[in-house]
Design a protein around this motif. Structure first.
Motif, PDB file in Angstrom:
ATOM      1  N   PHE A 201       0.844  -1.204   0.000  1.00 24.20           N
ATOM      2  CA  PHE A 201       0.000   0.000   0.000  1.00 24.20           C
ATOM      3  C   PHE A 201       0.880   1.256   0.000  1.00 24.20           C
ATOM      4  N   PRO A 202       1.745   1.409  -0.993  1.00 25.86           N
ATOM      5  CA  PRO A 202       2.686   2.549  -0.999  1.00 25.86           C
ATOM      6  C   PRO A 202       1.985   3.896  -1.135  1.00 25.86           C
ATOM      7  N   GLN A 203       0.779   3.914  -1.672  1.00 29.12           N
ATOM      8  CA  GLN A 203       0.050   5.166  -1.833  1.00 29.12           C
ATOM      9  C   GLN A 203      -0.876   5.455  -0.660  1.00 29.12           C
ATOM     10  N   SER A 204      -0.849   4.588   0.335  1.00 31.97           N
ATOM     11  CA  SER A 204      -1.727   4.795   1.488  1.00 31.97           C
ATOM     12  C   SER A 204      -1.350   6.078   2.230  1.00 31.97           C
ATOM     13  N   ARG A 205      -2.330   6.688   2.826  1.00 29.14           N
ATOM     14  CA  ARG A 205      -2.062   7.878   3.626  1.00 29.14           C
ATOM     15  C   ARG A 205      -1.343   7.527   4.920  1.00 29.14           C
ATOM     16  N   LYS A 206      -1.223   6.246   5.208  1.00 27.64           N
ATOM     17  CA  LYS A 206      -0.447   5.823   6.369  1.00 27.64           C
ATOM     18  C   LYS A 206       1.017   5.601   6.020  1.00 27.64           C
ATOM     19  N   ALA A 207       1.397   5.739   4.757  1.00 28.07           N
ATOM     20  CA  ALA A 207       2.781   5.495   4.352  1.00 28.07           C
ATOM     21  C   ALA A 207       3.776   6.418   5.076  1.00 28.07           C
ATOM     22  N   PRO A 208       3.510   7.748   5.195  1.00 26.84           N
ATOM     23  CA  PRO A 208       4.477   8.596   5.906  1.00 26.84           C
ATOM     24  C   PRO A 208       4.690   8.175   7.360  1.00 26.84           C
ATOM     25  N   ASP A 209       3.591   7.911   8.051  1.00 26.13           N
ATOM     26  CA  ASP A 209       3.714   7.486   9.449  1.00 26.13           C
ATOM     27  C   ASP A 209       4.431   6.153   9.545  1.00 26.13           C
ATOM     28  N   THR A 210       4.160   5.280   8.583  1.00 25.31           N
ATOM     29  CA  THR A 210       4.812   3.969   8.594  1.00 25.31           C
ATOM     30  C   THR A 210       6.311   4.106   8.399  1.00 25.31           C
ATOM     31  N   ALA A 229      18.084   6.039   6.607  1.00 28.98           N
ATOM     32  CA  ALA A 229      17.562   5.971   5.232  1.00 28.98           C
ATOM     33  C   ALA A 229      16.042   6.099   5.223  1.00 28.98           C
ATOM     34  N   LEU A 230      15.376   5.434   6.147  1.00 22.20           N
ATOM     35  CA  LEU A 230      13.919   5.492   6.199  1.00 22.20           C
ATOM     36  C   LEU A 230      13.435   6.878   6.608  1.00 22.20           C
ATOM     37  N   LEU A 231      14.107   7.489   7.577  1.00 16.83           N
ATOM     38  CA  LEU A 231      13.695   8.814   8.035  1.00 16.83           C
ATOM     39  C   LEU A 231      13.939   9.873   6.962  1.00 16.83           C
ATOM     40  N   GLU A 232      15.045   9.758   6.257  1.00 14.11           N
ATOM     41  CA  GLU A 232      15.304  10.690   5.156  1.00 14.11           C
ATOM     42  C   GLU A 232      14.300  10.489   4.030  1.00 14.11           C
ATOM     43  N   ARG A 233      13.884   9.261   3.858  1.00 13.52           N
ATOM     44  CA  ARG A 233      12.880   8.980   2.829  1.00 13.52           C
ATOM     45  C   ARG A 233      11.555   9.656   3.157  1.00 13.52           C
ATOM     46  N   VAL A 234      11.197   9.700   4.445  1.00 16.22           N
ATOM     47  CA  VAL A 234       9.972  10.400   4.848  1.00 16.22           C
ATOM     48  C   VAL A 234      10.067  11.878   4.458  1.00 16.22           C
ATOM     49  N   ILE A 235      11.206  12.466   4.768  1.00 15.82           N
ATOM     50  CA  ILE A 235      11.379  13.896   4.495  1.00 15.82           C
ATOM     51  C   ILE A 235      11.354  14.178   3.000  1.00 15.82           C
ATOM     52  N   GLU A 236      11.965  13.326   2.213  1.00 14.49           N
ATOM     53  CA  GLU A 236      12.038  13.547   0.774  1.00 14.49           C
ATOM     54  C   GLU A 236      10.701  13.280   0.082  1.00 14.49           C
ATOM     55  N   GLU A 237      10.029  12.172   0.465  1.00 13.52           N
ATOM     56  CA  GLU A 237       8.814  11.771  -0.249  1.00 13.52           C
ATOM     57  C   GLU A 237       7.553  12.425   0.299  1.00 13.52           C
ATOM     58  N   HIS A 238       7.585  12.802   1.581  1.00 14.62           N
ATOM     59  CA  HIS A 238       6.386  13.377   2.205  1.00 14.62           C
ATOM     60  C   HIS A 238       6.785  14.601   3.033  1.00 14.62           C
ATOM     61  N   PRO A 239       7.302  15.641   2.377  1.00  7.73           N
ATOM     62  CA  PRO A 239       7.882  16.776   3.113  1.00  7.73           C
ATOM     63  C   PRO A 239       6.885  17.604   3.906  1.00  7.73           C
ATOM     64  N   ASP A 240       5.630  17.564   3.512  1.00  2.00           N
ATOM     65  CA  ASP A 240       4.636  18.432   4.161  1.00  2.00           C
ATOM     66  C   ASP A 240       3.828  17.713   5.235  1.00  2.00           C
ATOM     67  N   GLY A 245       8.276  16.123   9.775  1.00  2.00           N
ATOM     68  CA  GLY A 245       8.790  16.991  10.824  1.00  2.00           C
ATOM     69  C   GLY A 245       9.376  16.201  11.992  1.00  2.00           C
ATOM     70  N   LEU A 246       8.688  15.132  12.380  1.00  2.00           N
ATOM     71  CA  LEU A 246       9.185  14.289  13.465  1.00  2.00           C
ATOM     72  C   LEU A 246      10.485  13.595  13.067  1.00  2.00           C
ATOM     73  N   ALA A 247      10.538  13.138  11.828  1.00  2.00           N
ATOM     74  CA  ALA A 247      11.751  12.482  11.345  1.00  2.00           C
ATOM     75  C   ALA A 247      12.925  13.445  11.345  1.00  2.00           C
ATOM     76  N   ASN A 248      12.671  14.701  10.923  1.00  3.41           N
ATOM     77  CA  ASN A 248      13.727  15.700  10.910  1.00  3.41           C
ATOM     78  C   ASN A 248      14.224  15.997  12.308  1.00  3.41           C
TER      79      ASN A 248
END
Length: 255
Positions: A201-210, A229-240, A245-248
């Motif tokens: 479910f890569p397009q799920s709205r739960k993907a950023p939290d996951t 790598a996972l935390l940077e991916r959150v910032i890059e793919e779901h910046p808003d 913000g939590l990952a950063n």
């Protein structure tokens, strides 16, 4: 006359030893023959020493027993404290304030659920591709999370993904399985659940939290490179998103 004196002297000489030895013998202490006694003085002394040694040993054993009882009491107290800390950590780890239903069902399902919120859950429209039955099962599973009934919540979400492998709430169910397993210390199962969200479910709205929670899990597993790598991916793919913000924040603290 001389013969009479001699006779007397002879008799006196004969009587003298008797008269002298009689009182002397009376004054002599009696000597007992101890050869037939069951124990000699040495043996009796040895028995007393052995008895004294047994008493010392007995006291030491009793002292050790008391120490063991005290240690057991301390172990039980520590076990109770550990269980309390475990519950606190588990509840802190779970982000109950996450707006789970709002992402898919338009319902606020925060930590505190009152009667009005419960009515909103009951009356909320089903997400796209989710039947009313599936939504009802999902909300029943999530109610265990809100009640801190984590074992029951895991069982309910496992049953949900088995019965409804591809609904609008299946990704959310896998996400919460990851959260619950991580809270219970079952890290491999948590990893599998989070990975299922990202793979299926890569397009799920739960993907950023996951991604964010998966990054924290990797840090907890002692894999810092995978975590970053996972935390940077959150910032890059779901910046808003709030997850970005939590990952950063986490990356800044970890640097």
């Amino acid at each position: 006359m001389k013969h009479g004196l001699k006779g007397l002297c002879g008799a006196g000489a004969l009587m003298l030893p008797l008269s002298v030895w009689g009182p002397a013998m009376a004054q002599q202490p009696l000597i007992e023959d101890l050869s037939d006694q069951p124990r000699s003085f040495y043996d009796q002394t040895q028995v007393r020493e052995e008895s004294s040694g047994s008493l010392v040993l007995f006291n030491q054993v009793e002292q050790h027993k008391e120490e063991i009882r005290q240690l057991r009491g301390q172990v039980e107290e520590l076990r109770h404290q550990i269980e309390q800390l475990r519950r606190q950590t588990r509840e802190q780890y779970l982000d109950i304030e996450d707006r789970l239903a709002s992402s898919m069902a338009g319902v606020d399902t925060g930590a505190e659920v009152d009667a009005e919120a419960a009515q909103q859950v009951a009356n909320a429209p089903s997400p796209s591709g989710t039947s009313a039955e599936a939504q009802s099962e999902y909300q029943a599973a999530f109610s265990h999370v809100q009640s801190r009934e984590f074992t029951e919540a895991i069982d309910a979400f496992v049953a949900y993904v088995d019965n409804h492998p591809d609904t609008g709430l299946t990704a959310n169910a896998y996400y919460w399985l990851g959260e619950l397993y991580a809270a219970e210390g079952e890290l491999e199962q948590a990893e599998s659940a989070f990975q299922r969200v990202l793979d299926d479910f890569p397009q799920s709205r739960k993907a950023p939290d996951t991604l964010y929670k998966f990054g924290l899990l990797k840090a907890r597993q002692g894999e810092p490179e995978e975590s970053r790598a996972l935390l940077e991916r959150v910032i890059e793919e779901h910046p808003d998103t709030s997850a970005a913000g939590l990952a950063n924040d986490f990356l800044r603290q970890d640097s």
